[in-house]
Design a protein around this motif. Structure first.
Motif, PDB file in Angstrom:
ATOM      1  N   ASP A 181       2.126 -10.329   9.034  1.00 30.04           N
ATOM      2  CA  ASP A 181       1.443  -9.046   8.888  1.00 30.04           C
ATOM      3  C   ASP A 181       1.052  -8.754   7.444  1.00 30.04           C
ATOM      4  N   THR A 182       1.208  -9.765   6.575  1.00 27.09           N
ATOM      5  CA  THR A 182       0.742  -9.643   5.188  1.00 27.09           C
ATOM      6  C   THR A 182       0.088 -10.958   4.767  1.00 27.09           C
ATOM      7  N   CYS A 183      -0.849 -10.856   3.850  1.00 26.58           N
ATOM      8  CA  CYS A 183      -1.490 -12.037   3.273  1.00 26.58           C
ATOM      9  C   CYS A 183      -1.090 -12.121   1.807  1.00 26.58           C
ATOM     10  N   SER A 184      -0.415 -13.184   1.423  1.00 26.87           N
ATOM     11  CA  SER A 184       0.045 -13.342   0.044  1.00 26.87           C
ATOM     12  C   SER A 184      -1.058 -13.913  -0.833  1.00 26.87           C
ATOM     13  N   ALA A 185      -1.142 -13.380  -2.047  1.00 27.70           N
ATOM     14  CA  ALA A 185      -2.178 -13.816  -2.982  1.00 27.70           C
ATOM     15  C   ALA A 185      -1.980 -15.264  -3.396  1.00 27.70           C
TER      16      ALA A 185
END
Length: 241
Positions: A130-134
């Motif tokens: 549920d998150t996209c890491s840089a």
């Protein structure tokens, strides 16, 4: 006199028309008129109730009825946005063709399969993330926290970049090819050559909020020395096994 009555009649008809066409605010699971009434419960729309002949304000899109049921919750694979008025798809969840706003922050709706994925410059992620890491090339702030998921990366003028001893490889940092420590030391004094790749030497790393150079991982002073010695002793023990 007659003219005044005629004008008054037209005015009354106009008011009646506006009132009748104004529509109403409709609650959950209540009959509604498509295009006229407004469904007031978040996640609902005036849609067919399954009968084929009647419309009600029911959960629509990425929403589904809650357990009561008296309202809507996000379907599995979707999460409520910060505003509380939309469900955003996790990695791998279905989305409307090319509608990136259907997906998680920094995500995109892939054009070929209509599913959510992490955008360019972000780590690929796994299904249901549920998150996209840089990754390398993603925007970052002075704290550099956004770049911390990529070993060897730091925040360089608002963009995640690779340290001096590393080379960008897609969204990751890969050690620069080397044949001896001297190759790496020329790039960064605190780096070494290991298995043909440059990397920060034991006890050092690229600080995401620092510069492009390898710095002491455990801080400075006595604690830093103890930390570095611990790593060194650990490395020697592994080498002896």
């Amino acid at each position: 006199m007659t003219a005044n009555i005629g004008m008054l009649t037209k005015f009354c008809l106009l008011l009646f028309s506006v009132y009748c066409c104004q529509g109403a605010d409709i609650g959950y699971d209540t009959n509604c008129a498509t295009g006229t009434d407004t469904c007031t419960v978040t996640g609902t729309a005036c849609i067919d109730d399954g009968s084929g002949s009647n419309t009600k304000c029911l959960c629509d899109g990425f929403w589904e009825a809650n357990t009561t049921p008296d309202g809507c919750v996000c379907k599995t694979g979707y999460n409520l946005n910060t505003a509380g008025d939309a469900c955003l798809g996790e990695v791998g969840s279905a989305c409307t063709a090319s509608t990136d706003s259907d997906c998680l922050a920094n995500g995109v709706c892939t054009a070929t399969v209509d599913t959510c994925a992490c955008g360019a410059a972000y780590l690929a992620g796994s299904a249901n993330d549920d998150t996209c890491s840089a990754g390398v090339g993603a925007t970052c702030t002075a704290s550099g926290n956004e770049c911390r998921q990529v070993a060897g990366a730091y925040c360089n003028t608002a963009v995640c970049a690779c340290g001096a001893a590393y080379t960008a490889s897609s969204t990751l940092c890969d050690g620069t090819t080397c044949t001896a420590d001297s190759v790496c030391v020329d790039l960064d004094a605190n780096s070494m050559c290991y298995n043909g790749k440059c990397q920060c030497k034991a006890g050092y790393s690229v600080n995401p909020s620092g510069t492009n150079l390898c710095v002491t991982t455990f801080g400075s002073g006595v604690n830093g020395i103890v930390g570095s010695m611990t790593v060194l002793i650990g490395s020697l023990l592994l080498a002896m096994l």
